[in-house]
Design an enzyme around this catalytic site. Structure first.
Site, PDB file in Angstrom:
ATOM      1  N   HIS A  81       0.831  -1.194   0.049  1.00 16.84           N
ATOM      2  CA  HIS A  81      -0.087   0.025   0.029  1.00 16.84           C
ATOM      3  C   HIS A  81       0.874   1.164   0.049  1.00 16.84           C
ATOM      4  CE1 HIS A  81       0.365   0.347   4.536  1.00 16.84           C
ATOM      5  NE2 HIS A  81       0.192   1.602   4.214  1.00 16.84           N
ATOM      6  N   ASP A 128      -0.369  -7.300   1.733  1.00 15.11           N
ATOM      7  CA  ASP A 128      -0.014  -5.985   1.561  1.00 15.11           C
ATOM      8  C   ASP A 128       1.641  -5.993   1.724  1.00 15.11           C
ATOM      9  OD1 ASP A 128       0.371  -3.430   1.681  1.00 15.11           O
ATOM     10  OD2 ASP A 128      -0.479  -2.866   3.710  1.00 15.11           O
ATOM     11  N   GLY A 219       3.283   6.226   8.638  1.00 15.65           N
ATOM     12  CA  GLY A 219       4.393   6.336   8.159  1.00 15.65           C
ATOM     13  C   GLY A 219       5.296   5.172   8.637  1.00 15.65           C
ATOM     14  N   SER A 221       4.436   2.151   8.102  1.00 19.06           N
ATOM     15  CA  SER A 221       3.865   1.236   7.147  1.00 19.06           C
ATOM     16  C   SER A 221       4.988   0.613   6.367  1.00 19.06           C
ATOM     17  CB  SER A 221       3.022   1.741   6.144  1.00 19.06           C
ATOM     18  OG  SER A 221       1.410   1.833   6.953  1.00 19.06           O
ATOM     19  N   GLY A 222       4.971  -0.802   6.191  1.00 19.80           N
ATOM     20  CA  GLY A 222       6.249  -1.492   5.438  1.00 19.80           C
ATOM     21  C   GLY A 222       7.311  -1.697   6.351  1.00 19.80           C
TER      22      GLY A 222
HETATM   23  C1  4AZ Z   1      -0.937   3.797   8.413  1.00 19.24           C
HETATM   24  O1  4AZ Z   1      -1.661   4.605   8.040  1.00 19.24           O
HETATM   25  C2  4AZ Z   1      -1.182   2.841   9.598  1.00 19.24           C
HETATM   26  N1  4AZ Z   1      -1.661   1.185  14.183  1.00 19.24           N
HETATM   27  C3  4AZ Z   1       0.059   2.225   9.977  1.00 19.24           C
HETATM   28  C4  4AZ Z   1      -0.197   1.419  11.009  1.00 19.24           C
HETATM   29  C5  4AZ Z   1      -1.567   1.460  11.892  1.00 19.24           C
HETATM   30  C6  4AZ Z   1      -2.447   2.219  11.486  1.00 19.24           C
HETATM   31  C7  4AZ Z   1      -2.295   3.154  10.503  1.00 19.24           C
HETATM   32  C8  4AZ Z   1      -1.349   0.543  13.010  1.00 19.24           C
HETATM   33  O2  4AZ Z   1       0.130   3.828   7.796  1.00 19.24           O
END
Ligand code: 4AZ
Length: 622
Positions: A81, A128, A219, A221-222
């Site tokens: 994503h 993902d 942020g 993420s990944g």
């Molecule tokens: C995001 O939006 C995101 N609490 C990543 C992780 C989590 C929530 C949102 C987990 O990238």
């Protein structure tokens, strides 16, 4: 000291694939977690997580931030994503950073290829996962080195300690961090996680605290979710999504790396990544794989801070066996209805276990320590083989959904060996995470439950609990045993319906705020003695205290009923008990709400009538 027991041998036997990475992956020379176990930390120190990547991705109107993990000298594993296209233009990967703009060991790379998992579903967030090929290889050093990946077949039981790291926001919709943040979060079972989110696939793994307060966020993420096994850090998950950040009952959701071994191996054909089976098949007394205390009453304080900020580990803490942090006999959701028998609600008897063979309930049991379940030896007379049994905790209905349940395998079954009735102790392969629905009961070690004390039994039996076969509870009351010799070794109660399937369950009596198991229910050996003088049928059970030596040997020291175990007095009830006759209002250990009393009188009138009827009809038969 808590025991960290994930096998070294296992590591050697289960490492698969890869020519070079398997020798180097997952080692963080400068990570002090394993040794010093910092408590209450904040920003990560340089070199703690040398696989951490910071990804800068051009998007309309700016740059998006994502995390990633270095998995060999040229590849980064990240989330699908993070990429709205597979265009590599302007994408930058930074490695070796702890502080943005002030990391002498950092290197920067552009990207030559972005591979998004072909089955990535942006609606459900299933699969993902993405791979980024760096424009040129990086050289490994103390600040830049690859993580190992969880191989297919890895098992991360609920409660396993994991760490998540990233430069993401410190709160939902807050600002990103300029220093790398780290936080430890327990793995949450997919069953429990599905109860929150509704749609958690096998390709996902969740981690977080029931009370919230620790999580990954925007942020991150990944980025990596890692667990340690025998000195190696293994990538369990990739930060994927969540409802907000660090909210109670909404753990962070991660892509489950072990589901992608084949896919990753087919994408990266040279210099393959190091896959290791994570399989923490033994646990410490706290129930976690690597020393993090599980969610227990009294140990896990929910912090109100958000996003990576706090971590706690305990390998340097004193032996768990002498100062257990969990307490027994607490049921915060307990509100039994005083009407003889009734359907139980979730969390009422949080130590109740359903002992199953081939997915079928066979006997009841109780969680009596962090990783032991007590039951009746009769339940195992035909099948004493541990691998054939499953213990289900947190279950309410045998048919229907149980959002809080956890299924555990059994490593060992030990039967007591006394004349008369016997008990069984089942060692669980993993200690469950304790919460309002899963708690251990206190074991009676010689307490007095005076005549008149209200006690309860609970169990699942076929034909009871309606279509959903909901757990049933039975109110009973301690009576004097008619057999003169029984006073020391038996506890006698007024009669209640006991059926096959209830065997192994508990007779439970409350003292103070704590529930004690006074006996193990036995269907086969139930003893019905009629006391003609008062026309009350008596049930007789072997007192659990008769098995104290066996239980200490097999279960270990009994859990205390309060954290301050020095005030624990095995024979003195915490509240005064005034004995009453069985026909009077009898809950003498706890104050009974006034509105319950008419129900209790009705219950005893019914009981006496029922008993008289039984006596008359059986004498009529003779
Ligand atoms: C995001 O939006 C995101 N609490 C990543 C992780 C989590 C929530 C949102 C987990 O990238």
């Amino acid at each position: 000291m808590r025991f960290f027991t994930c096998g070294v041998l296992l590591l050697a036997l289960t490492a698969t694939g890869g020519d070079a990475q398997i020798d180097v992956c997952g080692k963080a020379a400068l990570n002090t977690k394993a040794e010093s176990r910092i408590v209450g930390g904040q920003a990560a120190t340089a070199g703690s997580w040398p696989w951490q990547a910071r990804l800068l991705i051009p998007v309309t109107g700016g740059t998006a931030l994502c995390g990633g993990s270095l998995i060999n000298s040229q590849w980064i594993l990240s989330a699908a994503h993070c990429f709205s296209s597979t265009s590599t233009t302007g994408v930058v990967v930074n490695l070796g950073e702890t502080q943005i703009n002030n990391s002498p060991n950092s290197v920067s790379r552009s990207v030559s290829q972005i591979i998004v998992h072909p089955n990535y579903n942006s609606q459900s967030q299933d699969n993902d996962v993405s791979l980024l090929k760096l424009s040129s290889s990086v050289t490994f050093n103390d600040y830049i080195s690859p993580v190992c990946l969880a191989a297919a077949g890895s098992d991360f039981p609920g409660g396993t300690t994991a760490w998540v790291t990233g430069f993401g926001t410190l709160s939902f919709q807050g600002s990103a961090s300029s220093t790398l943040q780290e936080v430890s979060v327990p793995i949450v079972s997919n069953t429990q996680c599905s109860a929150s989110y509704g749609s958690i696939t096998n390709n996902m793994i969740c981690a977080g605290l029931t009370d919230g307060g620790k999580d990954s966020c925007q942020g991150d993420s990944g980025g990596p979710l890692v667990s340690e096994q025998s000195g190696r850090w293994i990538l369990a998950g990739i930060v994927s999504f969540g409802r907000g950040c660090a909210l109670p009952n909404f753990p962070g959701v991660y892509a489950r790396v072990s589901e992608y071994q084949t896919w990753i191996d087919t994408q990266i054909t040279s210099n393959q990544t190091g896959f290791i089976v994570f399989n923490c098949n033994k646990t410490d007394l706290s129930g976690s794989c690597s020393g993090e205390p599980p969610i227990t009453n009294g140990t896990t304080s929910s912090t109100t801070t958000t996003t990576p900020d706090v971590h706690q580990t305990t390998t340097t803490s004193p032996p768990e066996t002498t100062t257990p942090k969990a307490v027994c006999g607490r049921a915060v959701l307990n509100s039994p209805v005083f009407d003889g028998s009734s359907v139980v609600s979730a969390g009422q008897w949080p130590w109740m276990a359903s002992l199953q063979k081939n997915g079928q309930h066979v006997c009841g049991g109780t969680l009596v320590s962090l990783d032991s379940v007590l039951s009746n030896a009769d339940c195992f007379s035909s099948s004493p083989v541990a691998s054939e049994w499953t213990v289900v905790l947190g279950r309410l209905k045998q048919n229907g959904s149980n959002p809080f349940e956890v299924s555990l395998t059994v490593t060992n079954i030990t039967l007591s060996n006394q004349t008369g009735s016997n008990v069984a102790v089942l060692k669980l392969s993993t200690a469950p995470v304790l919460n309002d629905y899963i708690q251990p009961i206190c074991l009676d070690n010689g307490r007095t439950f005076p005549v008149g004390t209200t006690c309860w039994a609970a169990g699942w039996s076929s034909g009871r609990g309606g279509e959903e076969k909901v757990l049933q509870e039975f109110q009973t009351s301690v009576l004097e045993c008619s057999r003169p010799t029984a006073a020391n070794d038996s506890i006698c109660t007024t009669m209640f319906t006991l059926a096959e399937g209830d065997s192994g369950g508990p007779l439970m009596c409350q003292q103070g705020a704590s529930w004690y198991q006074a006996a193990v229910l036995s269907f086969a050996r139930r003893s019905l003695r009629r006391r003609r003088a008062v026309a009350v049928a008596v049930m007789e059970f072997e007192k659990l205290s008769q098995f104290e030596d066996f239980l200490v040997q097999t279960v270990g020291p009994f859990l205390p009923s309060t954290i301050n175990s020095s005030s624990f007095n095995p024979t003195t009830p915490t509240t005064p008990i005034a004995p009453t006759t069985p026909t009077a209002s009898v809950s003498t250990c706890t104050s009974t709400p006034v509105w319950h009393i008419h129900k209790k009188i009705f219950f005893y009138l019914r009981l006496i009538f029922h008993t008289l009827w039984n006596i008359i009809s059986s004498e009529h038969k003779h």
